[in-house]
Scaffold this motif. Sequence first.
Motif, PDB file in Angstrom:
ATOM      1  N   PHE A   1       6.515  22.466  13.011  1.00 17.58           N
ATOM      2  CA  PHE A   1       7.480  21.562  12.074  1.00 17.58           C
ATOM      3  C   PHE A   1       8.981  22.102  12.272  1.00 17.58           C
ATOM      4  N   VAL A   2       9.886  21.417  12.193  1.00 17.04           N
ATOM      5  CA  VAL A   2      11.355  22.277  11.986  1.00 17.04           C
ATOM      6  C   VAL A   2      11.997  21.322  11.245  1.00 17.04           C
ATOM      7  N   VAL A   3      12.854  22.562  10.071  1.00 15.53           N
ATOM      8  CA  VAL A   3      13.680  21.865   8.858  1.00 15.53           C
ATOM      9  C   VAL A   3      14.848  22.171   9.057  1.00 15.53           C
ATOM     10  N   ILE A   4      15.616  20.864   8.930  1.00 15.37           N
ATOM     11  CA  ILE A   4      16.832  21.527   9.430  1.00 15.37           C
ATOM     12  C   ILE A   4      18.088  20.057   8.285  1.00 15.37           C
ATOM     13  N   ASN A   5      18.590  19.787   8.843  1.00 16.86           N
ATOM     14  CA  ASN A   5      19.767  19.518   7.548  1.00 16.86           C
ATOM     15  C   ASN A   5      20.935  18.134   8.344  1.00 16.86           C
ATOM     16  N   TYR A   6      20.814  16.972   7.327  1.00 18.61           N
ATOM     17  CA  TYR A   6      21.989  16.246   8.499  1.00 18.61           C
ATOM     18  C   TYR A   6      23.042  16.844   8.798  1.00 18.61           C
ATOM     19  N   CYS A   7      23.662  16.976   7.281  1.00 18.83           N
ATOM     20  CA  CYS A   7      24.616  17.388   7.337  1.00 18.83           C
ATOM     21  C   CYS A   7      24.920  18.912   6.328  1.00 18.83           C
ATOM     22  N   PRO A   8      25.500  20.488   6.810  1.00 21.11           N
ATOM     23  CA  PRO A   8      25.230  21.855   6.759  1.00 21.11           C
ATOM     24  C   PRO A   8      26.301  22.217   5.220  1.00 21.11           C
ATOM     25  N   LEU A   9      26.952  20.897   5.507  1.00 19.55           N
ATOM     26  CA  LEU A   9      28.143  21.467   4.136  1.00 19.55           C
ATOM     27  C   LEU A   9      27.730  20.844   2.890  1.00 19.55           C
ATOM     28  N   VAL A  10      28.399  21.724   1.598  1.00 22.93           N
ATOM     29  CA  VAL A  10      28.211  21.929   1.015  1.00 22.93           C
ATOM     30  C   VAL A  10      29.448  21.166  -0.104  1.00 22.93           C
ATOM     31  N   PHE A  11      29.288  20.151  -1.343  1.00 23.82           N
ATOM     32  CA  PHE A  11      30.285  19.283  -1.071  1.00 23.82           C
ATOM     33  C   PHE A  11      30.379  19.602  -2.929  1.00 23.82           C
ATOM     34  N   MET A  12      32.127  19.758  -3.593  1.00 21.25           N
ATOM     35  CA  MET A  12      31.847  20.511  -4.974  1.00 21.25           C
ATOM     36  C   MET A  12      32.922  19.692  -5.803  1.00 21.25           C
ATOM     37  N   GLU A  13      32.703  18.755  -6.608  1.00 20.18           N
ATOM     38  CA  GLU A  13      33.968  18.759  -7.415  1.00 20.18           C
ATOM     39  C   GLU A  13      34.757  19.783  -8.229  1.00 20.18           C
ATOM     40  N   GLU A  14      35.638  19.730  -9.246  1.00 25.51           N
ATOM     41  CA  GLU A  14      36.408  20.632  -9.796  1.00 25.51           C
ATOM     42  C   GLU A  14      35.081  20.692 -10.997  1.00 25.51           C
ATOM     43  N   SER A  15      34.811  20.480 -11.542  1.00 23.72           N
ATOM     44  CA  SER A  15      33.304  20.947 -12.693  1.00 23.72           C
ATOM     45  C   SER A  15      32.007  21.754 -12.392  1.00 23.72           C
ATOM     46  N   GLY A  16      31.766  21.677 -10.570  1.00 22.70           N
ATOM     47  CA  GLY A  16      31.171  22.150  -9.966  1.00 22.70           C
ATOM     48  C   GLY A  16      29.595  21.569  -9.417  1.00 22.70           C
ATOM     49  N   ARG A  17      29.936  20.341 -10.122  1.00 20.18           N
ATOM     50  CA  ARG A  17      28.959  19.259  -9.650  1.00 20.18           C
ATOM     51  C   ARG A  17      28.343  18.948  -7.750  1.00 20.18           C
ATOM     52  N   ASN A  18      27.995  18.907  -7.675  1.00 22.37           N
ATOM     53  CA  ASN A  18      28.080  18.352  -6.510  1.00 22.37           C
ATOM     54  C   ASN A  18      27.832  17.175  -5.980  1.00 22.37           C
ATOM     55  N   ARG A  19      28.704  16.588  -4.826  1.00 29.02           N
ATOM     56  CA  ARG A  19      29.063  15.760  -3.877  1.00 29.02           C
ATOM     57  C   ARG A  19      28.499  15.678  -2.712  1.00 29.02           C
ATOM     58  N   THR A  20      26.906  14.745  -2.925  1.00 28.98           N
ATOM     59  CA  THR A  20      25.994  13.986  -1.419  1.00 28.98           C
ATOM     60  C   THR A  20      27.507  13.238  -0.462  1.00 28.98           C
ATOM     61  N   PRO A  21      26.893  13.321   0.610  1.00 27.59           N
ATOM     62  CA  PRO A  21      27.601  12.891   1.398  1.00 27.59           C
ATOM     63  C   PRO A  21      27.816  11.319   1.652  1.00 27.59           C
ATOM     64  N   ASP A  22      26.759  11.025   1.148  1.00 30.57           N
ATOM     65  CA  ASP A  22      26.698   9.503   0.763  1.00 30.57           C
ATOM     66  C   ASP A  22      27.912   9.246  -0.225  1.00 30.57           C
ATOM     67  N   ARG A  23      28.371   9.674  -0.427  1.00 33.00           N
ATOM     68  CA  ARG A  23      29.548   9.325  -1.927  1.00 33.00           C
ATOM     69  C   ARG A  23      30.931   9.980  -1.291  1.00 33.00           C
ATOM     70  N   LEU A  24      30.773   9.794  -0.382  1.00 32.75           N
ATOM     71  CA  LEU A  24      32.276  10.662   0.201  1.00 32.75           C
ATOM     72  C   LEU A  24      33.282   9.020   0.659  1.00 32.75           C
ATOM     73  N   PRO A  25      33.771   9.394   0.136  1.00 35.24           N
ATOM     74  CA  PRO A  25      35.099   8.077   0.776  1.00 35.24           C
ATOM     75  C   PRO A  25      35.116   7.534   1.977  1.00 35.24           C
ATOM     76  N   LYS A  26      35.121   6.381   2.317  1.00 34.56           N
ATOM     77  CA  LYS A  26      34.667   6.054   4.194  1.00 34.56           C
ATOM     78  C   LYS A  26      35.756   6.228   4.970  1.00 34.56           C
ATOM     79  N   GLN A  27      36.451   6.674   5.089  1.00 26.47           N
ATOM     80  CA  GLN A  27      36.905   6.977   5.996  1.00 26.47           C
ATOM     81  C   GLN A  27      36.652   8.849   6.125  1.00 26.47           C
ATOM     82  N   GLU A  28      36.195   9.257   5.169  1.00 32.33           N
ATOM     83  CA  GLU A  28      35.851  11.046   5.496  1.00 32.33           C
ATOM     84  C   GLU A  28      34.426  10.554   5.509  1.00 32.33           C
ATOM     85  N   ARG A  29      33.677  10.079   5.287  1.00 31.72           N
ATOM     86  CA  ARG A  29      31.933   9.595   5.294  1.00 31.72           C
ATOM     87  C   ARG A  29      32.021   9.497   6.946  1.00 31.72           C
TER      88      ARG A  29
END
Length: 234
Positions: free
Chosen positions: A127-155
């Motif tokens: 097996f090989v384990v890898i992430n599609y996107c290696p970036l972590v996105f966080m909001e001001e509160s510290g909450r995670n925001r997943t890549p699929d929930r980014l605005p369309k242009q950014e996504r």
Amino acid sequence: MHRDLCDQLESLRFASPVTHVYNPLAYAKTTFAEYLRRFVAGPPGRTLLLGMNPGPWGMAQTGVPFGEIAAVRDWLAIDGPVAQPSTPHPKRPVQGLSCPRSEVSGRRLWGVFQEMFSSAEEFSKSFVVINYCPLVFMEESGRNRTPDRLPKQERESLFEICDEALEKLVSLLDVRRALGVGRFATLRLNNIIKNGQHPLTVETILHPSPASPKANKDWAGQVLPILEQNACEV
């Protein structure tokens, strides 16, 4: 290849509600490079497990996909310095392998591989384990925001870069079978098939996140038959 990916991702910009972006390929490059050398580079034809993006207590700390601290340190036997992201979030400190938190998703994923294989080296033959996107996105509160929930242009800008990197990896490793860890990863794998760049058989396994009620009911027992079916003969 991952150096190019890192550089391309560094050029992207993200607006509110994202306030902080972590790129472990940059600040955890030592441990990530060790992971690539020992567990990604290897024999062709292995089964790929594709995750979405890092969690704050996993790859964000260790540079290793699904990188729960104990699994990285004790089973994968990866160690090394981890620096700091360019703009650390005060509620999500990066402490590297000294982080006292444990990422449940990573603990579950690497735990099931420990059941299947006698060593991490044996695992890496199948097996090989890898992430599609290696970036972590966080909001001001510290909450995670997943890549699929980014605005369309950014996504779309992000996906263009990550799709290209995934296609290159699949081709380089001659991957024929892939498992999307969750629905999002499966969709990105199917996008490669749609583009006709590489013949690929794709299945889905349940994501091990504790946010999923199904995953909290014997996740290992649910995914083990699929993993065993897709393990390459060694």
